[in-house]
Design a protein around this motif. Structure first.
Motif, PDB file in Angstrom:
ATOM      1  N   THR A 215     -29.115  66.239 -43.942  1.00  0.00           N
ATOM      2  CA  THR A 215     -30.527  66.149 -43.572  1.00  0.00           C
ATOM      3  C   THR A 215     -30.832  67.260 -42.566  1.00  0.00           C
ATOM      4  N   MET A 216     -32.072  67.702 -42.567  1.00  0.00           N
ATOM      5  CA  MET A 216     -32.449  68.766 -41.638  1.00  0.00           C
ATOM      6  C   MET A 216     -32.197  68.323 -40.200  1.00  0.00           C
ATOM      7  N   LYS A 217     -32.493  67.072 -39.905  1.00  0.00           N
ATOM      8  CA  LYS A 217     -32.309  66.553 -38.554  1.00  0.00           C
ATOM      9  C   LYS A 217     -30.849  66.600 -38.133  1.00  0.00           C
ATOM     10  N   ASP A 218     -29.949  66.188 -39.032  1.00  0.00           N
ATOM     11  CA  ASP A 218     -28.524  66.160 -38.691  1.00  0.00           C
ATOM     12  C   ASP A 218     -27.947  67.561 -38.554  1.00  0.00           C
ATOM     13  N   VAL A 219     -28.373  68.472 -39.435  1.00  0.00           N
ATOM     14  CA  VAL A 219     -27.854  69.843 -39.390  1.00  0.00           C
ATOM     15  C   VAL A 219     -28.335  70.565 -38.139  1.00  0.00           C
ATOM     16  N   LEU A 220     -29.583  70.350 -37.763  1.00  0.00           N
ATOM     17  CA  LEU A 220     -30.152  71.062 -36.615  1.00  0.00           C
ATOM     18  C   LEU A 220     -29.619  70.560 -35.287  1.00  0.00           C
ATOM     19  N   GLY A 221     -29.510  69.248 -35.136  1.00  0.00           N
ATOM     20  CA  GLY A 221     -29.140  68.726 -33.822  1.00  0.00           C
ATOM     21  C   GLY A 221     -30.179  69.128 -32.796  1.00  0.00           C
ATOM     22  N   ASP A 222     -29.746  69.805 -31.734  1.00  0.00           N
ATOM     23  CA  ASP A 222     -30.668  70.255 -30.689  1.00  0.00           C
ATOM     24  C   ASP A 222     -31.054  71.723 -30.847  1.00  0.00           C
ATOM     25  N   GLU A 223     -30.647  72.346 -31.973  1.00  0.00           N
ATOM     26  CA  GLU A 223     -30.929  73.763 -32.185  1.00  0.00           C
ATOM     27  C   GLU A 223     -32.009  73.932 -33.251  1.00  0.00           C
ATOM     28  N   ASN A 224     -32.336  75.179 -33.568  1.00  0.00           N
ATOM     29  CA  ASN A 224     -33.251  75.436 -34.676  1.00  0.00           C
ATOM     30  C   ASN A 224     -32.477  76.105 -35.811  1.00  0.00           C
TER      31      ASN A 224
END
Length: 236
Positions: A215-224
């Motif tokens: 998921t985009m949320k899981d891949v990004l974490g606190d980064e972009n």
């Protein structure tokens, strides 16, 4: 909707796709990103049955692209980064040709053609030969031709290239709306900001291998997405 199992593709002795596996579920909007030469377009062409591959299996709506090509191709639409169409035809003749292939009812096709041609502002140009179209107009026509038969899966390779800002916005909105109806969308793009804002899933490819997916949320974490993409390529 789309399942790739252990896909491997060579060009001569060079392995350009290396044991790649992924799943795009019903209603998922999935970005497929990587630098030039990562293997994105090759993977997409294998999925669409345009080029053959050495190992692995590809299923579209449960149909194997090699052993059940017609059943698989009835389910999806493909929009390439550089659309090649029959330039001698008028735009409306081309759209009717596509509708005939997919056996779209004449009443339904008229409604869909009118709707999408109005949306992308080329309704007044449908009587013109495709050879007179700019790249952007051809891209719009390719998008319309992909949508007229109501595909369950849409595969796009750099779909925003050549589109003006208004059409880009309309396409992004349409992509979101279609996934709400259960349509799956799998697309490659170099515009990372668009992918980050638009997609709920992302797959990052490097040297023919998947290096991150989820998921985009899981891949990004606190980064972009741009930061993650640059980190991956700097650490090769």
């Amino acid at each position: 909707m789309l399942e790739i199992k252990n896909l491997t593709k060579f060009y001569g002795t060079k392995k350009v796709v290396d044991n790649l596996s992924l799943i795009v579920k019903d209603g998922e909007l999935c970005a497929f990103i990587g630098k030039n030469g990562a293997g994105k377009t090759t993977t997409i062409k294998c999925v669409c049955g345009i080029i053959d591959f050495e190992d692995g299996e590809i299923y579209i709506n449960g149909n194997n692209i090699k052993t059940q090509p017609l059943e698989a191709k009835q389910t999806f639409a493909y929009i390439p980064d550089n659309p090649n169409m029959y330039d001698f035809m008028t735009a409306i003749a081309y759209l009717n040709f596509v509708c005939d292939i997919y056996k779209v009812d004449k009443t339904e096709r008229k409604q869909r053609i009118d709707m999408y041609a109005s949306m992308f502002e080329i309704k007044e140009n449908l009587g013109q030969q495709i050879s007179s179209f700019s790249h952007g107009m051809k891209q719009k026509l390719a998008i319309i031709s992909a949508l007229v038969h109501n595909p369950k899966l849409i595969i796009l390779d750099e779909p925003f290239v050549g589109l003006d800002p208004t059409s880009t916005h309309k396409l992004k909105t349409l992509m979101k709306d279609l996934t709400k109806l259960g349509v799956s969308i799998f697309f490659s793009t170099h515009i990372l900001e668009v992918a980050e804002k638009l997609c709920d899933h992302v797959i990052i490819l490097n040297e023919g291998k998947i290096v991150k997916q989820g998921t985009m949320k899981d891949v990004l974490g606190d980064e972009n997405l741009e930061t993650i993409f640059l980190e991956i390529n700097e650490n090769e």
